[in-house]
Design a protein around this motif. Structure first.
Motif, mmCIF file in Angstrom:
data_model
loop_
_atom_site.group_PDB
_atom_site.id
_atom_site.type_symbol
_atom_site.label_atom_id
_atom_site.label_comp_id
_atom_site.label_asym_id
_atom_site.label_seq_id
_atom_site.Cartn_x
_atom_site.Cartn_y
_atom_site.Cartn_z
ATOM 1 N N GLY A 116 -4.640 0.850 5.206
ATOM 2 C CA GLY A 116 -5.792 1.625 4.759
ATOM 3 C C GLY A 116 -5.467 2.570 3.618
ATOM 4 O O GLY A 116 -4.468 2.418 2.915
ATOM 5 N N ALA A 117 -6.360 3.560 3.456
ATOM 6 C CA ALA A 117 -6.216 4.598 2.424
ATOM 7 C C ALA A 117 -5.951 3.994 1.047
ATOM 8 O O ALA A 117 -6.683 3.115 0.612
ATOM 9 C CB ALA A 117 -5.137 5.592 2.825
ATOM 10 N N ASP A 118 -4.875 4.418 0.389
ATOM 11 C CA ASP A 118 -4.656 4.021 -1.002
ATOM 12 C C ASP A 118 -4.329 2.542 -1.189
ATOM 13 O O ASP A 118 -4.370 2.045 -2.314
ATOM 14 C CB ASP A 118 -3.548 4.890 -1.642
ATOM 15 N N VAL A 119 -3.968 1.836 -0.114
ATOM 16 C CA VAL A 119 -3.632 0.413 -0.293
ATOM 17 C C VAL A 119 -4.717 -0.521 0.258
ATOM 18 O O VAL A 119 -4.533 -1.732 0.312
ATOM 19 C CB VAL A 119 -2.247 0.073 0.324
ATOM 20 N N ASP A 120 -5.822 0.037 0.634
ATOM 21 C CA ASP A 120 -6.906 -0.766 1.198
ATOM 22 C C ASP A 120 -7.598 -1.586 0.095
ATOM 23 O O ASP A 120 -8.215 -1.018 -0.811
ATOM 24 C CB ASP A 120 -7.918 0.179 1.864
ATOM 25 N N ARG A 137 -11.182 -1.118 -1.476
ATOM 26 C CA ARG A 137 -11.493 -0.186 -2.571
ATOM 27 C C ARG A 137 -11.759 -0.928 -3.877
ATOM 28 O O ARG A 137 -12.332 -0.375 -4.806
ATOM 29 C CB ARG A 137 -10.295 0.745 -2.825
ATOM 30 N N GLY A 138 -11.254 -2.153 -3.960
ATOM 31 C CA GLY A 138 -11.429 -2.924 -5.198
ATOM 32 C C GLY A 138 -10.325 -2.595 -6.201
ATOM 33 O O GLY A 138 -9.650 -1.570 -6.095
ATOM 34 N N PHE A 139 -10.168 -3.494 -7.161
ATOM 35 C CA PHE A 139 -9.052 -3.383 -8.104
ATOM 36 C C PHE A 139 -9.510 -3.026 -9.524
ATOM 37 O O PHE A 139 -8.792 -3.295 -10.475
ATOM 38 C CB PHE A 139 -8.270 -4.705 -8.121
#
Ligand code: SF4
Length: 317
Positions: free
Chosen positions: A147-151, A154-156
């Motif tokens: 999760g969080a910053d590597v989820d 969130r899209g790239f």
């Protein structure tokens, strides 16, 4: 998994090489475990096939005797992020890889970017380039729900923009075009949406793919993803039961692009987008003399063009 253990004796390994040669294989990718711990087997592979090996970079693969290998050194972010995601919060795996592969012409960084850490891309790329290496972008699928910053949900978008900026800055160092990056991060190529039904990086004769190979979408009719026993196969290049919805794997997308030439015949620009993707795959894996191929990289990036054109090509109208 005992039934999938790597061959315990060299005769079994040698027999695998002979079987593959007999069926016409000329290229292998070695990934999983840590291939640098089995140097004698890597040498046998490079002596018989074009061989690309993916390593964490902690153990240096010697140059002498291994000149023909293509080495993809993994990195998942700048030092702190990489340490958190791969080094149990302790080991600076990225630093070790930089040290081991400094100015090594065989090495490129297989940089798995994470969606919430686009701000690190410039620093990571700068370090890899200063180290005398190339950068090959990849994209993180959060399979363990960190999760969080590597989820990946969130899209790239930010990652894509930053990678495009790096292409402008280092056009002779980034081995992926804006078009490839767009297709992978959007998961869309013309009317097709990325997923199992279109993925071509599947083991063609694995039972799990029996229905898939009949659906009319192209697949690589030679490719097999072998388990460590080198006899049994798994469904695809990234796993047996991997959720395709979080698969952003560069290699799998490469095959999607390369197998779909016909979709790219609408204009000179579209064909250029396809041809340059194939050419980069050939450079990357040593099919083309590296120095000769790299000379063309800036021109490749120039011809693929800017992001706005690419978005219109990759998306359905
Ligand atoms: S996980 Fe990725 S490589 Fe495997 S079948 Fe799904 S889309 Fe293809």
């Amino acid at each position: 998994m005992d039934k999938n253990k790597a061959p315990q004796n060299e005769a079994e390994f040698d027999a695998f090489i002979e079987r593959e040669k007999a069926r016409g294989t000329n290229f292998v990718t070695v990934i999983g475990g840590e291939p640098s711990l089995m140097l004698h087997r890597l040498k046998k592979l490079q002596n018989n096939f074009f061989t690309t090996v993916v390593t964490n970079g902690v153990n240096k693969i010697p140059f002498d005797g291994f000149e023909k290998l293509t080495i993809a050194v993994s990195v998942w972010g700048d030092h702190e992020t990489d340490k958190r995601l791969r080094g149990n919060g302790k080991t600076d795996v990225f630093a070790k890889g930089l040290e081991n592969y400094k100015k090594d012409p065989r090495a490129g960084w297989y940089y798995t970017t994470t969606p919430g850490n686009a701000q690190e891309i410039e620093s990571v790329v700068e370090q890899c380039v200063a180290n005398g290496n190339f950068v090959v972008p990849n994209f993180y699928g959060d399979i363990t729900s960190v999760g969080a910053d590597v989820d990946h949900h969130r899209g790239f978008d930010e990652v894509r923009d930053e990678l495009n900026r790096m292409i402008d800055r280092y056009p002779d160092k980034i081995l992926a075009t804006s078009y490839m990056i767009e297709v992978i991060t959007a998961g869309q190529m013309y009317d097709q949406k990325w997923g199992y039904e279109v993925c071509g990086s599947i083991t063609f004769d694995n039972e799990k793919n029996r229905e898939r190979v009949k659906n009319g979408n192209p697949f690589n009719s030679h490719f097999r993803a072998y388990n460590p026993d080198l006899i049994s196969t798994r469904r695809c290049c990234v796993g047996e039961d991997r959720d395709c919805s979080n698969c952003y794997d560069l290699w799998a997308h490469f095959s999607w692009l390369m197998l779909n030439m016909k979709r790219h015949l609408g204009s000179k620009q579209e064909f250029t987008n396809w041809l340059t993707s194939v050419y980069i795959f050939y450079i990357l894996n040593g099919f083309i003399n590296l120095d000769e191929g790299i000379k063309l990289l800036p021109e490749i990036h120039r011809r693929v063009g800017n992001k706005n054109q690419i978005l219109q090509m990759a998306m359905p109208s």
